[in-house]
Design an enzyme around this catalytic site. Structure first.
Site, PDB file in Angstrom:
ATOM      1  N   CYS A 160      60.486  42.938  35.749  1.00  0.00           N
ATOM      2  CA  CYS A 160      59.333  42.836  36.646  1.00  0.00           C
ATOM      3  C   CYS A 160      58.264  43.871  36.284  1.00  0.00           C
ATOM      4  O   CYS A 160      58.456  45.079  36.471  1.00  0.00           O
ATOM      5  CB  CYS A 160      59.728  42.990  38.108  1.00  0.00           C
ATOM      6  SG  CYS A 160      58.363  42.703  39.270  1.00  0.00           S
ATOM      7  N   GLY A 161      57.142  43.401  35.776  1.00  0.00           N
ATOM      8  CA  GLY A 161      56.071  44.289  35.345  1.00  0.00           C
ATOM      9  C   GLY A 161      55.441  45.067  36.484  1.00  0.00           C
ATOM     10  O   GLY A 161      55.270  46.293  36.397  1.00  0.00           O
ATOM     11  N   THR A 162      55.086  44.375  37.566  1.00  0.00           N
ATOM     12  CA  THR A 162      54.476  45.085  38.689  1.00  0.00           C
ATOM     13  C   THR A 162      55.504  45.952  39.408  1.00  0.00           C
ATOM     14  O   THR A 162      55.180  47.027  39.924  1.00  0.00           O
ATOM     15  CB  THR A 162      53.813  44.109  39.677  1.00  0.00           C
ATOM     16  OG1 THR A 162      54.780  43.129  40.109  1.00  0.00           O
ATOM     17  CG2 THR A 162      52.637  43.398  39.038  1.00  0.00           C
ATOM     18  N   HIS A 178      57.962  41.875  47.934  1.00  0.00           N
ATOM     19  CA  HIS A 178      58.930  42.085  46.859  1.00  0.00           C
ATOM     20  C   HIS A 178      59.908  43.182  47.282  1.00  0.00           C
ATOM     21  O   HIS A 178      59.490  44.224  47.798  1.00  0.00           O
ATOM     22  CB  HIS A 178      58.250  42.529  45.567  1.00  0.00           C
ATOM     23  CG  HIS A 178      57.432  41.479  44.891  1.00  0.00           C
ATOM     24  ND1 HIS A 178      56.229  41.019  45.389  1.00  0.00           N
ATOM     25  CD2 HIS A 178      57.645  40.799  43.718  1.00  0.00           C
ATOM     26  CE1 HIS A 178      55.731  40.118  44.562  1.00  0.00           C
ATOM     27  NE2 HIS A 178      56.564  39.966  43.553  1.00  0.00           N
ATOM     28  N   CYS A 193      50.629  39.877  37.790  1.00  0.00           N
ATOM     29  CA  CYS A 193      51.997  39.599  37.355  1.00  0.00           C
ATOM     30  C   CYS A 193      52.162  40.148  35.942  1.00  0.00           C
ATOM     31  O   CYS A 193      51.534  39.630  35.005  1.00  0.00           O
ATOM     32  CB  CYS A 193      52.282  38.097  37.400  1.00  0.00           C
ATOM     33  SG  CYS A 193      53.969  37.681  36.906  1.00  0.00           S
ATOM     34  N   GLY A 194      52.979  41.191  35.791  1.00  0.00           N
ATOM     35  CA  GLY A 194      53.144  41.837  34.495  1.00  0.00           C
ATOM     36  C   GLY A 194      53.795  40.930  33.474  1.00  0.00           C
ATOM     37  O   GLY A 194      53.292  40.758  32.354  1.00  0.00           O
ATOM     38  N   HIS A 195      54.926  40.310  33.847  1.00  0.00           N
ATOM     39  CA  HIS A 195      55.567  39.402  32.894  1.00  0.00           C
ATOM     40  C   HIS A 195      54.663  38.212  32.611  1.00  0.00           C
ATOM     41  O   HIS A 195      54.652  37.669  31.507  1.00  0.00           O
ATOM     42  CB  HIS A 195      56.936  38.935  33.412  1.00  0.00           C
ATOM     43  CG  HIS A 195      56.921  37.620  34.110  1.00  0.00           C
ATOM     44  ND1 HIS A 195      56.825  37.496  35.486  1.00  0.00           N
ATOM     45  CD2 HIS A 195      56.962  36.343  33.640  1.00  0.00           C
ATOM     46  CE1 HIS A 195      56.827  36.217  35.822  1.00  0.00           C
ATOM     47  NE2 HIS A 195      56.910  35.500  34.722  1.00  0.00           N
ATOM     48  N   ASP A 241      63.923  37.970  40.002  1.00  0.00           N
ATOM     49  CA  ASP A 241      63.185  38.096  38.747  1.00  0.00           C
ATOM     50  C   ASP A 241      64.174  38.276  37.608  1.00  0.00           C
ATOM     51  O   ASP A 241      64.999  39.188  37.618  1.00  0.00           O
ATOM     52  CB  ASP A 241      62.239  39.297  38.819  1.00  0.00           C
ATOM     53  CG  ASP A 241      61.134  39.244  37.777  1.00  0.00           C
ATOM     54  OD1 ASP A 241      61.414  38.803  36.646  1.00  0.00           O
ATOM     55  OD2 ASP A 241      59.998  39.646  38.081  1.00  0.00           O
TER      56      ASP A 241
END
Length: 309
Positions: A235-237, A205, A85-87, A231
């Site tokens: 969204c990082g990913t 997603h 999870c990027g965030h 989100d």
């Protein structure tokens, strides 16, 4: 149980800092399996209503397998477990800084899908060097009730995404209910037709794209997460998956800056490099802020002690 709540670009992260289960000393993938198999009630109690919400991502700090790693972390939400999870990494780094456990500089964070390099610059700002990201399939057409044929790419950025420029409505706040409904419809059609990521992985997603009203921003997006909530961040990913697709089409060059805006107006800066294996390695930069320090209480006679599933 003690937790720290933060948000990254408006998207919440809840980090368990005390009172979590002992998952042993195996790999992060093995620890995640142990959590899912024997302690899934912890996930539900922490992240589900009435203590939390569909929008949040939970993060359990774990024992890393090496002293060279700053921390290990397992991410989860109301639907289950996330590879990365990027965030959430940005939230974890800001949480560790808030607790006085880290200083500015580079930190290696172990996750179930690999080791993530994060740089903390102070002033809430973190860059995340993600796992190798790639487009799995291009121009997949799905026929969606009410919408008709929708064309998109399937890509990996730490989670599996269906990415499309065929947004069913303008990517504006007033259209969030409709965008949410249609993205869930697309996810159902993908599943019903056996359209998956690599090795049969579920595409959980959905990501819509359009142009931004700002000339300094390259793209605006809407991302539907597995739990049925959109989100709030870019969204990082999801941004990593998009960068992989842009790189595959030679639309963004290595080290070139590309800015992704969320439907709430928050932004991530993104770029990528190509490693010695020829893989796309995205880097995402954003800011996170602490918004709560909480002790969760689980009373035995509470009818919703285990959370509302």
């Amino acid at each position: 149980m003690r937790v720290i709540d933060s948000h990254t670009g408006g998207e919440p992260t809840r980090v368990i800092i005390e009172g979590g289960p002992d998952l042993g000393s195996g790999s992060l993938s093995e620890q995640c399996q142990e959590l899912a198999s024997n302690f899934d009630h912890i996930r539900k109690m922490v992240i589900n209503e009435p203590r939390c919400s569909d929008a949040a991502v939970g993060a359990l700090l774990c024992n890393p397998t090496s002293q060279k790693y700053t921390a290990g972390v397992i991410f989860f939400n109301t639907a289950g477990y996330l590879g990365m999870c990027g965030h959430g990494i940005i939230g974890v780094i800001n949480t560790l800084a808030y607790l006085g456990k880290i200083q500015e500089g580079e930190h290696l964070i172990e996750t179930p899908v690999g080791v993530i390099k994060a740089n903390f610059y102070g002033n809430h700002t973190v860059s995340v060097e993600n796992v190798a990201s790639y487009r799995f399939k291009k121009d997949i057409i799905v026929n969606v009730p009410e919408l008709g044929p929708i064309t998109g790419d399937i890509a990996w950025g730490g989670n599996w995404f269906f990415l499309t420029n065929n947004a069913p409505a303008a990517l504006s706040m007033e259209n969030i209910p409709y965008l949410s409904y249609q993205s869930i419809q697309i996810r159902r059609v993908l599943a019903a037709n056996g359209i998956t990521g690599e090795n049969g992985a579920e595409i959980d997603h959905i990501e819509f794209f359009t142009t931004s009203d700002s000339g300094s921003i390259d793209s605006r997006n809407f991302v539907m997460c597995p739990g049925g909530a959109y989100d709030r961040s870019p969204c990082g990913t999801g941004t990593s998956a998009k960068i992989a697709c842009l790189a595959a089409d030679s639309l963004v060059k290595a080290e070139e800056l590309w800015v992704q805006e969320s439907i709430t107006g928050s932004t991530f800066e993104a770029s990528y490099k190509v490693n010695s294996k020829g893989e796309i390695i995205p880097t995402i930069t954003g800011t996170g802020y602490i918004c709560g320090e909480t002790t969760l209480i689980f009373q035995n006679n509470d009818p919703f002690r285990m959370g509302i599933s």
